[in-house]
Motif scaffolding. Structure first.
Motif, short mmCIF file in Angstrom:
data_model
loop_
_atom_site.label_atom_id
_atom_site.label_comp_id
_atom_site.label_asym_id
_atom_site.label_seq_id
_atom_site.Cartn_x
_atom_site.Cartn_y
_atom_site.Cartn_z
N THR A 1 -4.32 -33.22 -6.01
CA THR A 1 -4.00 -34.12 -7.88
C THR A 1 -1.78 -33.65 -6.73
O THR A 1 -1.00 -33.95 -7.23
CB THR A 1 -3.28 -32.56 -8.40
OG1 THR A 1 -3.39 -31.15 -8.41
CG2 THR A 1 -5.10 -32.70 -9.24
N SER A 2 -2.68 -33.55 -5.27
CA SER A 2 -0.96 -33.86 -4.39
C SER A 2 -1.70 -33.63 -2.96
O SER A 2 -2.11 -32.43 -2.58
CB SER A 2 -0.26 -32.70 -4.06
OG SER A 2 0.82 -32.78 -3.73
N GLY B 1 3.38 -35.83 -1.18
CA GLY B 1 2.07 -35.19 -1.81
C GLY B 1 1.30 -36.80 -2.15
O GLY B 1 0.52 -36.24 -3.10
N LYS B 2 1.30 -37.82 -1.89
CA LYS B 2 0.80 -39.55 -2.40
C LYS B 2 0.57 -39.53 -1.41
O LYS B 2 0.80 -39.52 0.23
CB LYS B 2 1.64 -40.12 -3.33
CG LYS B 2 1.78 -39.31 -4.23
CD LYS B 2 3.55 -40.37 -4.57
CE LYS B 2 3.84 -40.07 -6.11
NZ LYS B 2 5.02 -40.71 -6.40
N SER C 1 -3.96 -44.93 -9.22
CA SER C 1 -3.26 -45.90 -8.35
C SER C 1 -1.34 -46.12 -8.87
O SER C 1 -1.58 -46.61 -10.48
CB SER C 1 -3.76 -46.14 -8.03
OG SER C 1 -2.95 -48.00 -7.55
N ASN C 2 -0.31 -46.72 -8.42
CA ASN C 2 0.66 -47.51 -9.03
C ASN C 2 0.75 -49.11 -8.31
O ASN C 2 1.58 -49.68 -8.67
CB ASN C 2 2.02 -47.11 -8.12
CG ASN C 2 1.82 -47.32 -6.07
OD1 ASN C 2 0.73 -47.46 -6.11
ND2 ASN C 2 3.35 -47.05 -6.66
N LEU D 1 1.14 -47.03 -13.88
CA LEU D 1 0.89 -46.56 -12.92
C LEU D 1 -1.09 -46.45 -13.96
O LEU D 1 -1.52 -46.15 -15.56
CB LEU D 1 1.01 -44.74 -13.49
CG LEU D 1 1.86 -44.01 -12.55
CD1 LEU D 1 1.79 -43.14 -12.73
CD2 LEU D 1 1.02 -44.12 -10.95
N GLU E 1 0.64 -46.28 -3.74
CA GLU E 1 0.53 -44.94 -3.93
C GLU E 1 -0.23 -44.45 -4.58
O GLU E 1 -0.34 -44.55 -5.73
CB GLU E 1 2.55 -44.60 -4.51
CG GLU E 1 2.73 -44.98 -3.23
CD GLU E 1 4.93 -44.41 -3.97
OE1 GLU E 1 4.62 -43.30 -5.08
OE2 GLU E 1 5.41 -44.12 -3.25
N SER F 1 -1.62 -41.04 -6.62
CA SER F 1 -0.82 -39.89 -6.66
C SER F 1 -2.35 -38.52 -6.79
O SER F 1 -2.05 -37.61 -6.71
CB SER F 1 0.08 -39.96 -8.06
OG SER F 1 -1.26 -40.40 -9.39
N SER F 2 -3.45 -39.18 -6.70
CA SER F 2 -3.82 -37.90 -7.32
C SER F 2 -5.76 -38.66 -6.85
O SER F 2 -6.36 -39.99 -6.95
CB SER F 2 -4.70 -37.35 -9.18
OG SER F 2 -5.06 -38.38 -9.74
#
Length: 352
Positions: A10-11, A29-30, A58-59, A110, A158, A160-161
């Protein structure tokens, strides 16, 4: 007990869980992907699990997910196209499946992107976390074999998880094998011989013994079976690779107190498997003889009544024959008594 969560990031702190990552980096963290589809990131875990789910947040919608066959002969990939439809592509036969539904997407949204493998059924799912819209694609055109997981993107992205989880159970009997273990050409998963035997699988179509060796960490650390059935051989045109894997599996499983039983590979009409059968009966006292079970009455070919039409894979009758042979084998319920090994070592040491 279910395997549960295998990886849950998660990070992101580093790239330690990857073995290919040119151009990728970690920031705040990404996981940051470059705008370059020639630069993949690849997670190092090798998997052949029968049941699993992988989820990425993902963004960007330009992220593409690959399952790269360790044998190097095909990939299964998943992406969102320019019309915002979900796509699954299978390089083996160059087929693409496209969703009917369209994903609503605005730059900055997201996306939760998931691939779910439920045996032979593969589902591609995307949820827009900004709007809560969910669309799914039944990816019936793809098969996922022993693989590593890769990502590429055409925009700076990016992530993120990343979560990798499995509802497959631990323990029990595990079959390590190829497309016949996978149940290819059986008209339903339940008609495959492994389902008839009520065993688990770590396998995939096209797989060979060198791929099976890569599964050993997953078998020991994640599935943790009490017994392993080694059913490779059909794709091993180099018999020494298969022999080497038999030896390595036998040593590793024995060292970890896991019962190991090899298989005499199935007969097929494309090439003779007689040498594989001869090796097993000359070197092992306990095995499952799929060769004799599936071989024609004369010669080395697959029995015509078990031939699915491609001269290699079993049809429903062939799967039933192998499954029923296993159920009636004296080794169906066999488990090695490792205490005998300990006693033998003690006696050898005490009285030498």
């Amino acid at each position: 007990m279910e395997i549960g969560i295998i990886t849950n990031i998660t990070s992101f702190q580093n790239l330690s869980e990857t073995d290919v990552n040119l151009g990728w980096s970690v920031s705040a963290g990404k996981l940051i992907g470059p705008a370059d589809t020639t630069k993949p990131i690849q997670f190092s875990h090798v998997s052949g699990l029968w049941l699993w789910k992988r989820t990425i947040i993902s963004n960007k919608k330009t992220l593409k997910l690959f399952f790269y066959n360790t044998a190097g002969n095909f990939t299964s990939d998943f992406y969102i196209n320019d019309q915002n439809k979900l796509c699954s592509h299978f390089s083996y036969d160059n087929t693409t499946r496209i969703s009917t539904d369209i994903l609503g997407y605005t730059s900055g949204d997201l996306l939760e992107i998931s691939i779910i493998k439920n045996g032979r059924t593969i589902t591609f799912s995307v949820k827009n976390l900004t709007t809560n819209q969910v669309i799914n694609l039944d990816a019936v055109n793809v098969a996922i074999s022993i693989h590593k997981f890769r990502l590429i993107t055409s925009e700076v992205t990016e992530i993120s998880s990343y979560k990798f989880e499995s509802s497959q159970t631990t323990g029990g009997t595990l079959v390590v094998g190829d497309s016949i273990t996978y149940g290819s050409n059986a008209t339903s998963e339940n008609l495959s011989w492994v389902s008839i035997a009520n065993w688990q699988r770590d396998c995939g179509p096209g797989d060979k013994s060198p791929d099976a060796l890569l599964l050993i960490p997953e078998i020991l650390n994640i599935i943790k079976p009490v017994r392993v059935i080694y059913a490779m051989g059909t794709n091993d045109t180099i018999i020494d690779n298969w022999k080497n894997a038999l030896v390595q599996y036998g040593k590793v499983m024995n060292a970890n107190r896991i019962t190991f039983i090899p298989v005499c590979p199935y007969a097929n009409t494309a090439r003779s498997m007689q040498a594989y059968y001869d090796h097993i009966i000359a070197n092992y006292s306990i095995f499952f003889d799929f060769y004799t079970t599936t071989k024609a009455d004369s010669g080395t070919n697959l029995k015509p009544e078990y031939n699915s039409g491609d001269n290699v894979h079993l049809n429903n009758a062939g799967h039933a024959a192998v499954g029923n042979y296993v159920l009636n084998s004296p080794y169906y319920g066999y488990y090695k008594n490792f205490e005998d090994d300990i006693l033998e070592l003690y006696v050898t040491y005490r009285f030498k």
